[in-house]
Design a protein around this motif. Structure first.
Motif, PDB file in Angstrom:
ATOM      1  N   PRO A 183     -56.078 -64.062 -46.434  1.00 57.23           N
ATOM      2  CA  PRO A 183     -56.423 -63.791 -45.029  1.00 57.23           C
ATOM      3  C   PRO A 183     -55.596 -62.641 -44.462  1.00 57.23           C
ATOM      4  N   LEU A 184     -56.217 -61.837 -43.610  1.00 54.44           N
ATOM      5  CA  LEU A 184     -55.537 -60.658 -43.050  1.00 54.44           C
ATOM      6  C   LEU A 184     -54.344 -61.071 -42.198  1.00 54.44           C
ATOM      7  N   ALA A 185     -53.268 -60.310 -42.338  1.00 51.98           N
ATOM      8  CA  ALA A 185     -52.087 -60.543 -41.509  1.00 51.98           C
ATOM      9  C   ALA A 185     -51.427 -59.200 -41.247  1.00 51.98           C
ATOM     10  N   VAL A 186     -50.703 -59.117 -40.139  1.00 49.99           N
ATOM     11  CA  VAL A 186     -49.969 -57.901 -39.776  1.00 49.99           C
ATOM     12  C   VAL A 186     -48.526 -58.298 -39.526  1.00 49.99           C
ATOM     13  N   ARG A 187     -47.588 -57.561 -40.104  1.00 47.55           N
ATOM     14  CA  ARG A 187     -46.185 -57.862 -39.838  1.00 47.55           C
ATOM     15  C   ARG A 187     -45.463 -56.585 -39.411  1.00 47.55           C
ATOM     16  N   ALA A 208     -46.082 -57.795 -26.873  1.00 47.14           N
ATOM     17  CA  ALA A 208     -47.080 -57.200 -25.975  1.00 47.14           C
ATOM     18  C   ALA A 208     -47.959 -56.184 -26.698  1.00 47.14           C
ATOM     19  N   TRP A 209     -47.542 -55.752 -27.885  1.00 47.92           N
ATOM     20  CA  TRP A 209     -48.327 -54.761 -28.614  1.00 47.92           C
ATOM     21  C   TRP A 209     -49.426 -55.396 -29.467  1.00 47.92           C
ATOM     22  N   VAL A 210     -49.384 -56.760 -29.600  1.00 44.72           N
ATOM     23  CA  VAL A 210     -50.354 -57.424 -30.490  1.00 44.72           C
ATOM     24  C   VAL A 210     -51.801 -57.131 -30.082  1.00 44.72           C
ATOM     25  N   PRO A 211     -52.176 -57.203 -28.787  1.00 43.47           N
ATOM     26  CA  PRO A 211     -53.573 -56.902 -28.433  1.00 43.47           C
ATOM     27  C   PRO A 211     -54.001 -55.500 -28.878  1.00 43.47           C
ATOM     28  N   GLU A 224     -48.596 -64.897 -33.936  1.00 46.81           N
ATOM     29  CA  GLU A 224     -49.731 -65.481 -33.224  1.00 46.81           C
ATOM     30  C   GLU A 224     -51.009 -65.084 -33.950  1.00 46.81           C
ATOM     31  N   THR A 225     -52.037 -65.906 -33.798  1.00 46.26           N
ATOM     32  CA  THR A 225     -53.291 -65.654 -34.497  1.00 46.26           C
ATOM     33  C   THR A 225     -54.350 -65.244 -33.484  1.00 46.26           C
ATOM     34  N   ARG A 226     -54.947 -64.111 -33.754  1.00 50.31           N
ATOM     35  CA  ARG A 226     -56.063 -63.652 -32.912  1.00 50.31           C
ATOM     36  C   ARG A 226     -57.249 -63.455 -33.822  1.00 50.31           C
ATOM     37  N   GLY A 227     -58.360 -64.117 -33.531  1.00 39.93           N
ATOM     38  CA  GLY A 227     -59.499 -64.078 -34.434  1.00 39.93           C
ATOM     39  C   GLY A 227     -59.080 -64.694 -35.756  1.00 39.93           C
TER      40      GLY A 227
END
Lengths: 534, 223
Positions: A345-349, A319-322, A304-307
């Motif tokens: 672009p920044l990403a987290v995996r 649920a840990w993404v926020p 999912e993309t936030r910002g």
């Protein structure tokens, strides 16, 4: 003089059976209440729940549980504290008559020994029911936390109650067979010893620990639900069968006729042996999935993309993404505008070390690190999130927040992701330490904690994934010194000199001068063989 | 001279009245905890061995409570010797057995550790066991004071086990259970020494302290 009194001829046997059943139920009710409010039961409940409540309610508590992993971990405490208490309490209840030397009197009562023992066996349902209520309450509390990950396995909710039932019935059996009150506490200690040996041995790939009342997890880290090999249903069936075997043995010892006992024992043994042996098997499909997820977690994940940032987490960890996003935002806020735009672009995996986890420590050669780096980069590129910041399956404690913030800082400062074992030196290393310590209060506390644990280089490590970020000690010293300066001043200094600080040619001495902190001690040539990735 | 005669006269029957089976059974189970894994699976890691040695010490603590079981107490309460004398005799006899047991258990553990045994500090582990036993003696003596019918182990065992669970739950700052080689090992053993001294003093007080001084009783009786 002895007199034989015949039962009145008009008393129907049916009525006798009914009154016996009623008497047994009355006795069971009485004993159940006594067991539930026995001082040992109350003390055990307080000792079991107290630390758990404190760990959840204290300031700065970990509010990010992985439900299935936490539930499995609680089983050991259930077995040792609640199960041990049930064992001792049931044993004391059975031995009470002998202790007060009234066993001869009881033999004159209308209720035969088989029925009286049956009442004690029924009464052990009280501690089991108490355990079920307490454990269900715990699971519900954890499941209601907004930051919970993982799933609730209904069988795992029932297993603790079954553990207590097995041990309670065991206490009744011991009380009937060996009439000394030392046996029950000793057996409780034996369970502790076998439990520790079993937990130490599951890591070596053996599964005999599942024959204990507890069902230990086979890795010391939390795995996503899809990679979990927990035969919890079979284990519950095994525990139910084991309880039934013990019940039949106790009743037989108390005088149950063989005609009834033998078929019951055979059925109970069949369930126990069947379920007990099925649960020992390894699930090859899951093991293959673990190997696959260790190299490429993307197919098991939701993104999912936030910002401006894409976050990819295992399906039950979204649920840990926020919380991750807050740390990313806190680090990005400290950098000057445009600093983030440098790389892709920044990403987290999310990753997990689900294959060949080194439970007893271990060392890996440079080829292994190279291979892991290549795999990580290939996976991220193929999934459309190149140079994604890795994060593990532990969250909520300060150290993992600091390790993640360090990964974010490394990605922003160098434009690359942390892979396998990455060492940061020079001004970039100092900057990473400062960004980690300045991001928020939790990452600051985690940085202090990791700094105290580290020797040689500051290790920003999350033990659930197989990569680690090490910051060279001289560089870390400059970063920690900058953290001592007032935050607004330091932030302004970093923003002004961002370009010089992140340029590969700048030396640490120049950086210290730019940032207005004492110059680091000269490099020790004997330690200089370390390779730096930045 | 008279004191010695009285002492011997009280101690010998007290030791002969000990029901040895439960405490010795407890010690055998404790020894098996260390000996059985060593015999079955060969060398163990020092961490696991320390856990097993501590659990063996818990078995010894349980044994101590049952060492004080004295069903004849209602009849011996009125004997003209100090009440602590038979207690001290039992504990003295138990201490001899315990010392021999601990020597054998520790030797087995060191043999099981093989070359890794150098990291197992014998002195500190002995201190831990002595402290655990002292806590068990203190708990047992407190129960012994209050049990007119002489069944001590029955109550002392759960109390002692609860104390063990509390010790295992202590937060890192004041933890007693350090892993071998951990930086907290030395500080933890200073705390073990405090536990040993505190429990020893507690046991001594519980065994000998009397709220009413003998002289006042005599005065009240004669007055």
């Amino acid at each position: 003089m002895t007199m034989v009194v015949d039962a009145p001829r008009d008393a129907a046997p049916v009525a006798a059976a009914v009154s016996r059943r009623q008497a047994m139920l009355a006795l069971a009710r009485f004993e159940a209440v006594r067991m539930a409010r026995h001082p040992v039961t109350v003390a055990a409940l307080l000792l079991y729940l107290g630390p758990w409540v404190w760990n959840l309610a204290r300031p700065g508590a970990d509010r990010y549980p992985v439900l299935h992993a936490d539930m499995a971990m609680l089983q050991m405490a259930v077995m040792l504290v609640l199960g041990g208490a049930a064992l001792v309490v049931a044993n004391l209840a059975v031995l009470r008559e002998r202790r007060h030397r009234t066993d001869a009197v009881s033999d004159l009562l209308v209720l035969p020994p088989t029925w009286r023992t049956g009442a004690f066996l029924l009464a052990t349902l009280a501690p089991a029911a108490l355990t079920l209520a307490v454990f269900a309450g715990q699971v519900l509390t954890l499941a209601l936390l907004p930051g919970r990950a993982g799933r609730v396995d209904p069988f795992d909710v029932a297993i603790p109650a079954a553990i207590v039932a097995v041990l309670g019935v065991g206490g009744v059996l011991l009380g009937r067979v060996i009439r000394s009150p030392i046996v029950a506490p000793l057996v409780a200690v034996i369970f502790a010893a076998v439990g520790f040996v079993a937990v130490a041995s599951v890591a070596t790939g053996t599964t005999w620990g599942r024959l204990l009342p507890i069902l230990p997890d086979d890795l010391p880290i939390a795995l996503p639900w899809a990679l979990l090999a927990r035969p919890s249903g079979w284990h519950l069936a095994y525990l139910v069968g084991l309880t039934a075997v013990l019940v039949v043995v106790v009743l037989f010892h108390a005088g149950l006729r063989a005609r009834a006992a033998v078929p019951a024992l055979a059925a109970a043994l069949a369930v126990t042996v069947g379920a007990g042996s099925v649960q020992l098997g390894q699930d090859d499909e899951i093991l293959a999935a673990r190997v696959a997820a260790n190299d490429n977690p993307a197919p098991f994940q939701t993104c999912e993309t936030r910002g401006q940032v894409t976050y990819c987490a295992f399906d039950d960890f979204t649920a840990w993404v926020p919380a991750w996003s807050r740390v990313v935002d806190d680090v990005v806020r400290l950098t000057p505008p445009g600093a983030v735009a440098a790389g892709p672009p920044l990403a987290v995996r999310q990753w997990v070390w689900s294959d060949r986890y080194p439970t007893f420590g271990g060392s890996f050669g440079p080829e292994w690190f190279e291979a892991r780096s290549r795999t990580q980069r290939a996976t991220d590129t193929a999934a459309g999130t190149p140079e994604a910041i890795p994060v593990g399956t532990a969250w909520g404690d300060e150290a993992s927040a600091a390790a993640f913030a360090g990964g974010v800082a490394y990605r922003i400062v160098t434009g690359r992701a942390v892979t396998s074992s990455t060492t940061a030196c020079g001004p970039r290393g100092a900057l990473i330490v400062w960004l980690t310590g300045q991001a928020n209060a939790r990452t600051a506390a985690g940085l202090r904690q990791l700094d105290n644990q580290s020797s040689g280089a500051l290790a920003l490590v999350d033990y659930t994934i197989d990569n680690s970020l090490l910051v060279d000690d001289r560089a870390a010293g400059v970063g920690l010194a900058l953290l001592e300066r007032p935050p607004t001043e330091a932030t302004a200094l970093v923003a002004t000199h961002w370009a010089e600080l992140t340029a590969p040619g700048t030396t640490l001495e120049q950086a210290a001068q730019l940032l207005g902190v004492p110059a680091p001690p000269p490099a020790d040539p004997s330690l200089d063989s370390k390779r730096c990735d930045s | 001279m008279r004191l010695v005669t009285v002492g011997v006269a009280a101690a010998v029957p007290a030791i002969r009245a000990v029901r040895w089976l439960p405490p010795v059974g407890g010690l055998l189970v404790g020894y098996a905890m260390v000996g059985l894994p060593a015999a079955v699976s060969g060398p163990s890691s020092p961490e696991l061995l320390v856990i097993l040695l501590r659990l063996a010490a818990v078995c010894a603590g349980l044994a101590v409570g049952f060492l004080l079981d004295d069903p004849s107490r209602p009849t011996t309460l009125t004997s003209p010797t100090p009440a602590w004398l038979p207690l001290a005799a039992r504990l003295g006899a138990g201490a001899v057995v315990l010392a021999a047991w601990w020597w054998a258990t520790l030797a087995t553990a060191l043999a099981a550790a093989g070359p890794a045994s150098v990291v197992l500090p014998r002195g500190d582990l002995t201190l831990e066991t002595a402290a655990v036993v002292a806590v068990a003696v203190a708990a047992g003596t407190l129960v012994w004071r209050r049990s007119a019918r002489g069944s001590v182990g029955l109550v002392a065992a759960p109390v002692f086990l609860a104390a063990v669970v509390v010790a295992a739950l202590l937060p890192d700052r004041v933890a007693l259970l350090a892993a071998p080689g951990a930086p907290t090992w030395d500080a933890a053993h200073d705390r073990w020494m405090v536990v040993l001294i505190g429990a020893g003093t507690g046991a001594l007080l519980a065994a000998t302290w009397s709220p009413v001084s003998p002289r006042r009783t005599t005065a009240a009786a004669s007055g």
